[in-house]
Design an enzyme around this catalytic site. Sequence first.
Site, PDB file in Angstrom:
ATOM      1  N   CYS A 184       3.846 -23.868  14.410  1.00  0.00           N
ATOM      2  CA  CYS A 184       3.652 -22.492  14.838  1.00  0.00           C
ATOM      3  C   CYS A 184       4.892 -22.074  15.630  1.00  0.00           C
ATOM      4  CB  CYS A 184       2.403 -22.385  15.710  1.00  0.00           C
ATOM      5  SG  CYS A 184       2.226 -20.754  16.475  1.00  0.00           S
ATOM      6  N   ASP A 231       0.864 -26.794  12.100  1.00  0.00           N
ATOM      7  CA  ASP A 231       0.032 -26.065  11.146  1.00  0.00           C
ATOM      8  C   ASP A 231      -0.022 -26.887   9.862  1.00  0.00           C
ATOM      9  OD1 ASP A 231      -0.578 -23.724  12.634  1.00  0.00           O
ATOM     10  OD2 ASP A 231       1.418 -22.943  12.233  1.00  0.00           O
TER      11      ASP A 231
END
Length: 154
Positions: A52, A59
Amino acid sequence: MPKTDTAGLTQLGQTTAVPTSPEDAQLERVPYGHEGTQAVVRFTAPEFTSLCPMTGQPDFAHLVIDYIPGKWLVESKSLKLFLFSFRNHGAFHEDCTIHIGKRLVELLDPEWLRIGGYWYPRGGIPIDVFFQTGPAPEGVWIPDQGVATYRGRG
Protein backbone atom coordinates in the site's frame (compact mmCIF):
# COMPACT_ATOMS: atom_id res chain seq x y z
CA MET A 1 6.64 -28.40 -34.34
CA PRO A 2 8.80 -25.26 -34.45
CA LYS A 3 11.61 -24.90 -31.94
CA THR A 4 11.39 -21.76 -29.82
CA ASP A 5 14.14 -19.26 -30.56
CA THR A 6 15.69 -18.33 -27.21
CA ALA A 7 18.52 -16.23 -28.67
CA GLY A 8 19.01 -12.99 -26.81
CA LEU A 9 17.35 -14.07 -23.57
CA THR A 10 19.34 -12.94 -20.55
CA GLN A 11 17.46 -14.54 -17.65
CA LEU A 12 16.32 -18.01 -18.72
CA GLY A 13 18.72 -20.70 -17.50
CA GLN A 14 20.64 -18.19 -15.40
CA THR A 15 20.69 -17.33 -11.73
CA THR A 16 18.88 -14.02 -11.79
CA ALA A 17 18.47 -11.50 -8.98
CA VAL A 18 14.98 -10.29 -8.22
CA PRO A 19 14.52 -6.78 -9.64
CA THR A 20 14.17 -4.09 -6.97
CA SER A 21 11.25 -2.38 -8.72
CA PRO A 22 8.92 -2.90 -11.70
CA GLU A 23 10.83 -0.20 -13.57
CA ASP A 24 14.07 -2.18 -13.17
CA ALA A 25 12.48 -5.49 -14.21
CA GLN A 26 13.41 -6.72 -17.67
CA LEU A 27 10.53 -8.41 -19.47
CA GLU A 28 11.69 -10.63 -22.31
CA ARG A 29 9.90 -12.20 -25.25
CA VAL A 30 10.33 -15.12 -27.61
CA PRO A 31 8.82 -15.66 -31.06
CA TYR A 32 5.35 -17.18 -30.99
CA GLY A 33 6.10 -19.73 -33.72
CA HIS A 34 2.44 -20.13 -34.68
CA GLU A 35 1.80 -16.67 -36.08
CA GLY A 36 -1.67 -16.47 -37.56
CA THR A 37 -3.05 -19.12 -35.21
CA GLN A 38 -5.28 -17.60 -32.58
CA ALA A 39 -4.70 -19.25 -29.23
CA VAL A 40 -5.20 -17.89 -25.74
CA VAL A 41 -2.20 -17.94 -23.42
CA ARG A 42 -3.01 -17.67 -19.69
CA PHE A 43 -0.79 -16.86 -16.73
CA THR A 44 -2.22 -17.10 -13.23
CA ALA A 45 -0.45 -15.54 -10.26
CA PRO A 46 -2.53 -16.39 -7.17
CA GLU A 47 0.00 -14.98 -4.70
CA PHE A 48 0.81 -11.54 -6.16
CA THR A 49 1.93 -8.97 -3.59
CA SER A 50 2.64 -5.27 -3.53
CA LEU A 51 2.63 -2.58 -0.85
CA CYS A 52 0.00 0.00 0.00
CA PRO A 53 1.56 3.35 -0.97
CA MET A 54 0.00 5.04 2.06
CA THR A 55 0.61 2.56 4.90
CA GLY A 56 3.40 0.36 3.54
CA GLN A 57 1.37 -2.70 4.50
CA PRO A 58 1.26 -5.65 2.10
CA ASP A 59 -1.56 -6.08 -0.40
CA PHE A 60 -2.37 -9.42 -1.98
CA ALA A 61 -4.04 -10.28 -5.27
CA HIS A 62 -4.89 -13.17 -7.54
CA LEU A 63 -3.90 -12.06 -11.06
CA VAL A 64 -5.08 -13.71 -14.26
CA ILE A 65 -3.47 -12.59 -17.53
CA ASP A 66 -4.93 -13.81 -20.84
CA TYR A 67 -3.59 -12.86 -24.24
CA ILE A 68 -3.70 -13.85 -27.88
CA PRO A 69 -0.16 -13.61 -29.25
CA GLY A 70 0.73 -11.80 -32.42
CA LYS A 71 4.41 -12.46 -33.13
CA TRP A 72 5.59 -12.77 -29.53
CA LEU A 73 5.18 -14.71 -26.29
CA VAL A 74 6.31 -13.36 -22.94
CA GLU A 75 9.15 -15.44 -21.52
CA SER A 76 7.70 -16.85 -18.30
CA LYS A 77 10.73 -16.47 -16.04
CA SER A 78 10.99 -12.79 -16.91
CA LEU A 79 7.26 -12.40 -16.21
CA LYS A 80 7.66 -14.14 -12.84
CA LEU A 81 10.53 -11.80 -11.90
CA PHE A 82 8.58 -8.77 -13.13
CA LEU A 83 5.58 -9.71 -11.00
CA PHE A 84 7.82 -10.43 -8.02
CA SER A 85 9.38 -6.97 -8.37
CA PHE A 86 6.13 -5.47 -7.07
CA ARG A 87 6.72 -7.12 -3.67
CA ASN A 88 8.36 -3.97 -2.25
CA HIS A 89 6.66 -1.50 -4.59
CA GLY A 90 4.08 0.91 -3.23
CA ALA A 91 1.14 1.46 -5.57
CA PHE A 92 -2.63 1.32 -5.53
CA HIS A 93 -4.38 -1.81 -6.82
CA GLU A 94 -5.53 -0.06 -9.97
CA ASP A 95 -2.03 1.21 -10.74
CA CYS A 96 -0.41 -2.22 -10.31
CA THR A 97 -2.96 -4.07 -12.43
CA ILE A 98 -3.05 -1.57 -15.28
CA HIS A 99 0.75 -1.10 -15.26
CA ILE A 100 1.26 -4.84 -15.70
CA GLY A 101 -1.23 -4.96 -18.57
CA LYS A 102 0.31 -1.97 -20.35
CA ARG A 103 3.89 -3.28 -19.98
CA LEU A 104 2.85 -6.57 -21.56
CA VAL A 105 1.05 -4.80 -24.40
CA GLU A 106 4.13 -2.64 -25.02
CA LEU A 107 6.41 -5.70 -25.07
CA LEU A 108 4.27 -8.10 -27.04
CA ASP A 109 1.91 -6.08 -29.24
CA PRO A 110 -0.58 -8.92 -28.79
CA GLU A 111 -3.68 -9.42 -30.87
CA TRP A 112 -5.63 -9.09 -27.62
CA LEU A 113 -4.85 -8.97 -23.89
CA ARG A 114 -6.79 -8.79 -20.65
CA ILE A 115 -5.75 -8.85 -17.02
CA GLY A 116 -7.96 -9.39 -14.02
CA GLY A 117 -6.61 -8.25 -10.68
CA TYR A 118 -8.68 -9.82 -7.91
CA TRP A 119 -7.45 -8.02 -4.80
CA TYR A 120 -8.03 -9.27 -1.29
CA PRO A 121 -9.85 -6.86 1.06
CA ARG A 122 -8.26 -3.68 2.30
CA GLY A 123 -10.36 -2.02 4.96
CA GLY A 124 -12.96 -4.73 4.49
CA ILE A 125 -13.50 -3.98 0.78
CA PRO A 126 -12.06 -6.19 -1.97
CA ILE A 127 -11.08 -4.26 -5.10
CA ASP A 128 -11.13 -6.02 -8.46
CA VAL A 129 -9.43 -4.30 -11.41
CA PHE A 130 -9.82 -5.29 -15.06
CA PHE A 131 -7.94 -4.03 -18.11
CA GLN A 132 -8.17 -5.22 -21.68
CA THR A 133 -7.07 -3.93 -25.04
CA GLY A 134 -10.48 -4.14 -26.72
CA PRO A 135 -13.13 -6.69 -27.61
CA ALA A 136 -11.97 -10.28 -27.83
CA PRO A 137 -11.61 -11.52 -31.40
CA GLU A 138 -14.63 -13.40 -32.68
CA GLY A 139 -14.43 -17.17 -32.80
CA VAL A 140 -11.72 -17.54 -30.13
CA TRP A 141 -12.57 -19.50 -27.00
CA ILE A 142 -11.65 -17.37 -24.04
CA PRO A 143 -12.48 -19.13 -20.77
CA ASP A 144 -13.83 -17.38 -17.74
CA GLN A 145 -11.02 -16.29 -15.43
CA GLY A 146 -12.40 -18.60 -12.76
CA VAL A 147 -12.02 -16.31 -9.77
CA ALA A 148 -15.23 -15.97 -7.77
CA THR A 149 -16.36 -12.67 -6.35
CA TYR A 150 -15.04 -12.28 -2.83
CA ARG A 151 -16.33 -14.75 -0.25
CA GLY A 152 -13.11 -15.40 1.60
CA ARG A 153 -11.00 -16.14 -1.48
CA GLY A 154 -8.32 -18.67 -1.07
